[in-house]
Scaffold this motif. Structure first.
Motif, mmCIF file in Angstrom:
data_model
loop_
_atom_site.group_PDB
_atom_site.id
_atom_site.type_symbol
_atom_site.label_atom_id
_atom_site.label_comp_id
_atom_site.label_asym_id
_atom_site.label_seq_id
_atom_site.Cartn_x
_atom_site.Cartn_y
_atom_site.Cartn_z
ATOM 1 N N MET A 34 0.835 -1.193 0.000
ATOM 2 C CA MET A 34 0.000 0.000 0.000
ATOM 3 C C MET A 34 0.875 1.252 0.000
ATOM 4 S SD MET A 34 -2.747 -1.313 2.806
ATOM 5 C CE MET A 34 -4.110 -0.147 2.658
ATOM 6 N N GLY A 35 0.347 2.362 -0.500
ATOM 7 C CA GLY A 35 1.032 3.631 -0.360
ATOM 8 C C GLY A 35 1.522 4.252 -1.647
ATOM 9 N N ASP A 36 1.299 3.615 -2.787
ATOM 10 C CA ASP A 36 1.637 4.251 -4.054
ATOM 11 C C ASP A 36 0.386 4.238 -4.922
ATOM 12 O OD1 ASP A 36 3.131 5.153 -6.441
ATOM 13 O OD2 ASP A 36 4.875 4.630 -5.237
ATOM 14 N N ASP A 37 0.515 4.582 -6.211
ATOM 15 C CA ASP A 37 -0.661 4.561 -7.067
ATOM 16 C C ASP A 37 -1.182 3.149 -7.268
ATOM 17 O OD1 ASP A 37 -1.100 7.359 -8.005
ATOM 18 O OD2 ASP A 37 0.995 7.166 -8.565
ATOM 19 N N ALA A 38 -0.288 2.164 -7.149
ATOM 20 C CA ALA A 38 -0.678 0.780 -7.363
ATOM 21 C C ALA A 38 0.306 -0.118 -6.610
ATOM 22 C CB ALA A 38 -0.664 0.460 -8.859
ATOM 23 N N ALA A 39 -0.073 -1.370 -6.435
ATOM 24 C CA ALA A 39 0.804 -2.345 -5.791
ATOM 25 C C ALA A 39 1.645 -3.046 -6.855
ATOM 26 C CB ALA A 39 -0.030 -3.365 -5.030
ATOM 27 N N VAL A 40 2.818 -3.529 -6.450
ATOM 28 C CA VAL A 40 3.719 -4.183 -7.397
ATOM 29 C C VAL A 40 4.136 -5.538 -6.840
ATOM 30 C CG1 VAL A 40 5.890 -4.024 -8.656
ATOM 31 C CG2 VAL A 40 4.602 -1.943 -8.139
ATOM 32 N N VAL A 41 3.967 -6.573 -7.663
ATOM 33 C CA VAL A 41 4.279 -7.938 -7.270
ATOM 34 C C VAL A 41 5.212 -8.531 -8.323
ATOM 35 C CG1 VAL A 41 3.223 -10.226 -7.256
ATOM 36 C CG2 VAL A 41 2.176 -8.368 -5.942
ATOM 37 N N ALA A 42 6.255 -9.219 -7.887
ATOM 38 C CA ALA A 42 7.173 -9.849 -8.834
ATOM 39 C C ALA A 42 6.575 -11.176 -9.283
ATOM 40 C CB ALA A 42 8.539 -10.063 -8.187
ATOM 41 N N ALA A 43 5.957 -11.181 -10.476
ATOM 42 C CA ALA A 43 5.241 -12.367 -10.946
ATOM 43 C C ALA A 43 6.199 -13.429 -11.459
ATOM 44 C CB ALA A 43 4.257 -11.986 -12.049
ATOM 45 N N ASN A 44 7.289 -13.004 -12.035
ATOM 46 C CA ASN A 44 8.300 -13.950 -12.507
ATOM 47 C C ASN A 44 9.613 -13.194 -12.645
ATOM 48 O OD1 ASN A 44 8.668 -12.906 -15.260
ATOM 49 N ND2 ASN A 44 6.623 -13.691 -15.676
ATOM 50 N N PRO A 45 10.713 -13.894 -12.946
ATOM 51 C CA PRO A 45 12.007 -13.205 -12.927
ATOM 52 C C PRO A 45 12.084 -12.029 -13.896
ATOM 53 C CG PRO A 45 12.327 -15.579 -12.951
ATOM 54 C CD PRO A 45 10.861 -15.340 -13.160
ATOM 55 N N LYS A 46 11.217 -12.008 -14.901
ATOM 56 C CA LYS A 46 11.307 -10.948 -15.895
ATOM 57 C C LYS A 46 10.230 -9.884 -15.765
ATOM 58 C CE LYS A 46 13.400 -13.593 -19.649
ATOM 59 N NZ LYS A 46 13.014 -14.354 -20.838
ATOM 60 N N THR A 47 9.146 -10.190 -15.063
ATOM 61 C CA THR A 47 7.967 -9.324 -15.111
ATOM 62 C C THR A 47 7.462 -8.940 -13.726
ATOM 63 O OG1 THR A 47 7.332 -10.583 -17.069
ATOM 64 C CG2 THR A 47 5.677 -9.094 -16.169
ATOM 65 N N TRP A 48 7.085 -7.672 -13.599
ATOM 66 C CA TRP A 48 6.346 -7.233 -12.419
ATOM 67 C C TRP A 48 4.885 -7.055 -12.794
ATOM 68 C CZ3 TRP A 48 9.720 -2.791 -9.897
ATOM 69 C CH2 TRP A 48 10.794 -3.384 -9.211
ATOM 70 N N TYR A 49 4.000 -7.462 -11.902
ATOM 71 C CA TYR A 49 2.574 -7.184 -12.052
ATOM 72 C C TYR A 49 2.250 -5.948 -11.231
ATOM 73 C CZ TYR A 49 0.884 -11.274 -14.604
ATOM 74 O OH TYR A 49 0.619 -12.193 -15.582
ATOM 75 N N ILE A 50 1.496 -5.029 -11.835
ATOM 76 C CA ILE A 50 1.096 -3.798 -11.169
ATOM 77 C C ILE A 50 -0.418 -3.861 -10.980
ATOM 78 C CG2 ILE A 50 1.332 -1.290 -11.262
ATOM 79 C CD1 ILE A 50 3.996 -2.628 -11.788
ATOM 80 N N LEU A 51 -0.897 -3.694 -9.737
ATOM 81 C CA LEU A 51 -2.324 -3.884 -9.457
ATOM 82 C C LEU A 51 -2.927 -2.667 -8.775
ATOM 83 C CD1 LEU A 51 -0.670 -6.763 -8.265
ATOM 84 C CD2 LEU A 51 -2.927 -7.531 -8.935
ATOM 85 N N THR A 52 -4.081 -2.259 -9.256
ATOM 86 C CA THR A 52 -4.753 -1.125 -8.630
ATOM 87 C C THR A 52 -6.254 -1.362 -8.586
ATOM 88 O OG1 THR A 52 -5.102 1.257 -8.735
ATOM 89 C CG2 THR A 52 -4.846 0.136 -10.841
ATOM 90 N N THR A 53 -6.904 -0.845 -7.558
ATOM 91 C CA THR A 53 -8.345 -1.038 -7.410
ATOM 92 C C THR A 53 -8.984 0.253 -6.925
ATOM 93 O OG1 THR A 53 -10.032 -2.504 -6.485
ATOM 94 C CG2 THR A 53 -8.282 -1.862 -5.017
ATOM 95 N N ASP A 54 -10.215 0.497 -7.331
ATOM 96 C CA ASP A 54 -10.892 1.757 -7.046
ATOM 97 C C ASP A 54 -12.392 1.540 -7.018
ATOM 98 O OD1 ASP A 54 -10.151 4.321 -6.490
ATOM 99 O OD2 ASP A 54 -9.212 4.638 -8.428
ATOM 100 N N LEU A 55 -13.024 2.048 -5.980
ATOM 101 C CA LEU A 55 -14.477 1.930 -5.850
ATOM 102 C C LEU A 55 -15.113 3.295 -6.078
ATOM 103 C CD1 LEU A 55 -16.994 0.325 -5.054
ATOM 104 C CD2 LEU A 55 -16.371 0.638 -2.669
ATOM 105 N N LEU A 56 -16.063 3.384 -6.986
ATOM 106 C CA LEU A 56 -16.740 4.656 -7.269
ATOM 107 C C LEU A 56 -18.200 4.587 -6.851
ATOM 108 C CD1 LEU A 56 -14.576 4.150 -9.830
ATOM 109 C CD2 LEU A 56 -15.326 6.460 -10.258
#
Lengths: 350, 350
Positions: A34-56
């Motif tokens: 938490m604390g940035d525009d989105a969360a970052v997860v290391a999905a594999n050695p080459k790629t990061w997954y960036i995740l964001t969620t928003d309720l309107l």
């Protein structure tokens, strides 16, 4: 009057910080929690997954008296895409949940989805999951967007260094001007001076409010060539979001008011209403432009790439020491401190 | 009266199907888009990411007159975890968005988070993203959960074959019995016959309703050893969810009513109220048990592993040809077709 989507009250910001401290967690493959525009997860050695969620929420983040369901869907998707843009991510997947009151028809829901999908298609985002259910009152839409960056190439709010230049994409204040136009009384006589605003300018400003553009390509370029030291998207308004970036980077900043990029339409709007366009640019949220900082050595390359690709990117100031805080420099050379202007404050200004 | 969380009306199901057809999309690394308990994305050559999202609305999915904020949070997380369990996934990350009316205090929000985090901690799920904002009326919570399976090892609703045995974990109907107890009038005199129910049974049933258990370990075992040909979690109730599984697998099924696993507490509840516990098991939703199908050759291994690990798994019927539909066999050997019982129907039965 609906509060612009991402504008939170100061209490909300305080609450979010407490929740972060209390419940936010790190872990083996979590690059950013938490604390940035989105969360970052290391999905594999080459790629990061960036995740964001928003309720309107209807009546809070959007107002169906001034916006169609299709535009609400479009904007909801773009707001989330903008979070990914601020991380330098390429958007990939989207999950949508919806709670609709019984008065809503199937056609209403389709309108909303059509808007979301139109925004998603522009960036080749696939809808992979959805959930639709009832609500007692009002329409609620939650979007979760997932993007990717090459490992180590995401942009964060932290990372700005003293001496870096501060840049923004596009122009500022258009969205807030568009909202003002939408909120005017319907009767022409009651519309005060804004009737003098030419139709094409009107339409441009309203479009910028209802159909914002997430700066996905710009964000990807910044991340790919490692040009920016920090980035955030402008949802709360320049002054608020600059404060967020500075807070997370432990720095101050000085913004040149004369350098703020204003559209001709925004200038015309302000002159019709005898208002200050710089105020709109500083505190008008929902521009969904990117605010980012660039180390001195990267500036020539940035300027070159932006020119080649036709991206509008404007240097508006520089990063200073934390103790000087966030300042603005007026055209006459005098300085004042820039408050993290809240919505309530802004409403009094215009 | 709050409608059990995942119970949708028939119109909602129809709408979801239309949205799926109209807007659901496949793509290069999308293994499963809309239409199962969760979406599946190939994150890398070894791992699939499983993603699910759910929006809960006050007054529709939960009722703060019969449930504390802490239990609402707990159950919301477990309902999402259960979707991952049905896919055979190991849960990893969680994103939460919240819209709260201004009357809610910071402590209220903390209660809700505490409940969610208690459920998440049990399965080592990390909270990586959150968003909190206002709502005009009522509390809305959206959870997005992300889990992983080894590549090719997720369970789907499709895949059941004629001749496979149908299994469920745990016991059925407890949650619905617990909800009935919670909805009773407060005054003891008005509580009719349920006062004869011993306190420990009462508490067990209410606990099963407020604090369900997602069958994560069971789901992982089924996926890891490739034991099940199809799986779904029981949120709508056995009859509804069995129909979903059969529809997606293009098969029929026959359930032996005498084989349905009932807890002593559920039996005692039914006998106090002169009700049929089998009806509770068939149509009471929110059990969050797994319903899965097992090919004949895997049965000995399944039974062995379940015994060793102490998992309750009960064979309750078998998969038949699609044309025979979904049937139940009464203890006297007669058969009737099993309707996909809706909530409204169930309310008339008890």
């Amino acid at each position: 009057v609906a509060r612009p989507k991402a504008r939170r009250t100061l209490q909300e910001f305080a609450l979010i910080r407490t929740l972060q401290r209390t419940f936010g967690q790190g872990g083996p493959s979590i690059v950013q929690g938490m604390g940035d525009d989105a969360a970052v997860v290391a999905a594999n050695p080459k790629t990061w997954y960036i995740l964001t969620t928003d309720l309107l929420a209807q009546g809070v983040h959007f107002d169906l008296r001034t916006a169609s369901l299709e535009s609400v869907g479009y904007k909801a998707a773009m707001a989330n895409l903008s979070d990914l843009a601020a991380m330098g991510a390429t958007p990939r997947y989207c999950l949508v949940s919806l709670a609709a009151p019984s008065g809503r028809t199937e056609n209403d829901i389709h309108q909303l989805y059509r808007g979301m999908m139109r925004a998603c298609r522009r960036h080749r985002v696939r809808l992979i999951g959805g959930d639709t259910s009832g609500s007692k009152q009002g329409l609620f839409v939650n979007l979760t967007l997932i993007g990717t960056t090459p490992r180590g190439r995401a942009l964060f709010r932290r990372g700005a260094r003293i001496g870096d230049s501060v840049y923004v994409t596009g122009t500022l204040g258009d969205s807030r001007a568009g909202l003002s136009l939408l909120q005017e009384p319907k009767r022409k006589a009651a519309r005060q001076r804004s009737t003098r605003l030419p139709f094409s300018r009107r339409r441009m400003l309203i479009n910028r409010h209802l159909y914002p553009t997430a700066r996905i390509q710009e964000g990807c370029m910044l991340a790919r060539y490692r040009l920016a030291s920090a980035a955030i998207d402008l949802s709360d308004g320049l002054s608020g979001d600059l404060h967020h970036l500075c807070e997370q980077s432990h720095v101050g900043a000085e913004i040149e008011l004369a350098a703020l990029p204003l559209s001709p339409a925004c200038r015309a709007f302000a002159s019709c209403l005898n208002a200050d366009p710089v105020q709109l640019a500083l505190s008008g949220g929902e521009d969904y432009e990117l605010l980012f900082t660039v180390p001195h050595r990267n500036q020539p390359r940035l300027e070159h790439l932006a020119r080649v690709r036709g991206f509008r990117m404007t240097a508006i100031g520089r990063i200073t020491a934390r103790r000087t805080g966030v300042m603005v420099k007026r055209p006459d050379g005098t300085r004042r401190s820039l408050p993290s202007i809240s919505y309530e404050h802004f409403r009094r200004v215009t």
